[in-house]
Write an enzyme that holds these catalytic residues in place. Structure first.
Site, PDB file in Angstrom:
ATOM      1  N   LEU A  63      73.533  42.663 -66.123  1.00  0.00           N
ATOM      2  CA  LEU A  63      72.966  43.919 -66.609  1.00  0.00           C
ATOM      3  C   LEU A  63      72.000  44.407 -65.533  1.00  0.00           C
ATOM      4  CD1 LEU A  63      72.010  43.587 -70.404  1.00  0.00           C
ATOM      5  CD2 LEU A  63      73.642  45.181 -69.389  1.00  0.00           C
ATOM      6  N   ASP A  64      72.083  45.685 -65.182  1.00  0.00           N
ATOM      7  CA  ASP A  64      71.186  46.229 -64.169  1.00  0.00           C
ATOM      8  C   ASP A  64      69.734  46.124 -64.619  1.00  0.00           C
ATOM      9  OD1 ASP A  64      73.419  46.989 -62.666  1.00  0.00           O
ATOM     10  OD2 ASP A  64      73.565  48.887 -63.757  1.00  0.00           O
ATOM     11  N   GLU A  65      68.828  46.225 -63.666  1.00  0.00           N
ATOM     12  CA  GLU A  65      67.400  46.150 -63.965  1.00  0.00           C
ATOM     13  C   GLU A  65      66.973  47.245 -64.938  1.00  0.00           C
ATOM     14  OE1 GLU A  65      63.169  45.700 -61.502  1.00  0.00           O
ATOM     15  OE2 GLU A  65      65.007  46.323 -60.474  1.00  0.00           O
TER      16      GLU A  65
END
Length: 267
Positions: free
Chosen positions: A122-124
């Site tokens: 999951l992206d930041e």
């Protein structure tokens, strides 16, 4: 308790191959378990890595074998501001949230410095369901090249949501010169969309939306295969249950003509 399973296939099969197809472990891991005397058929310890199991026979993995294969798996509700994997300087890895104080339910926190790769990043700037695990079999089920698992997201966007744009999101877009697999995209309400994907290219949903003139302002992953985020609070985590692990492995097997044995049940 030991894992045990009756072999129901019509033809004999090598034990290591059957265990691998069942999603229990890799062939190499099965051979190591046999070498350690941790596999038995009808009560007799298997000593030969080439041994075949016959229809109607029952295979059992000793307790120590079962424990070593499962590894450690955490189900985390990742907040925005944490990176899934190894961070660059100035960024905080999600694994730091796996503390005793953040644990929901029974269990122990992993040791400091434990290697727990994300099974699907999951992206930041994204949040929601993140699986962190040392379980190689589970990793193959979730992110392996043959995995057939769906990943579901709730995505809030800005811009005008039109049926024409939804049609392109569902089918017809390309990223990095490669056509995307069909996606299930629907309107939940207003500018909140539901995406269901079977692939996970880098920042895929955000880039898909950019291509049709929409901008993502919030992205929440709510499901990986049969595993749902549920009511797990943001920033908290829990241990993956054995039945959830079995369900994920079962669901990851692509549909088709090949019959694959279901994984052994814990008794």
């Amino acid at each position: 308790m030991a894992w045990t399973r009756r072999y129901e296939e019509p033809e004999p099969q090598r034990v290591n191959k059957w265990l691998a197809q069942s999603g229990v472990c890799s062939r190499r891991e099965a051979e190591a378990l046999i070498a350690d005397g941790l596999v038995s058929i009808d009560g007799e310890t298997v000593a030969d890595a080439g041994r075949k199991i016959l229809p109607g026979q029952t295979l059992t993995l000793a307790d120590r074998a079962a424990e070593s294969l499962v590894g450690f798996t955490a189900v985390l509700n990742k907040p925005v501001g944490y990176v899934s994997g190894q961070p660059e300087p100035g960024h905080t890895p999600a694994v730091r949230l796996l503390t005793k104080g953040n644990l929901v339910g029974k269990g122990e926190a992993p040791a400091s410095g434990a290697s727990l790769p994300p099974l699907g990043r999951l992206d930041e700037d994204s949040r929601g369901l993140l699986i962190l695990s040392s379980d190689g079999v589970l990793a193959k089920a979730v992110i392996g090249p043959e995995s057939d698992l769906e990943k579901e997201y709730l995505v809030r966007v800005t811009g005008q949501v039109e049926e024409r744009k939804l049609g392109r999101l569902r089918h017809g877009l390309e990223l990095d010169g490669r056509k995307l697999k069909p996606a299930k995209v629907s309107v939940v309400e207003g500018n909140t969309l539901r995406f269901v994907l079977k692939e996970g290219r880098k920042r895929q949903i955000r880039r898909m939306c950019d291509l049709v003139g929409l901008r993502v302002v919030d992205l929440l992953r709510v499901r990986v295969g049969p595993l749902n985020l549920g009511d797990l609070p943001e920033g908290r985590w829990r241990l993956l249950r054995p039945d959830e692990r079995d369900a994920i492995i079962r669901a990851s097997i692509p549909s088709g003509p090949r019959t694959v044995p279901s994984p052994p049940r814990q008794t």
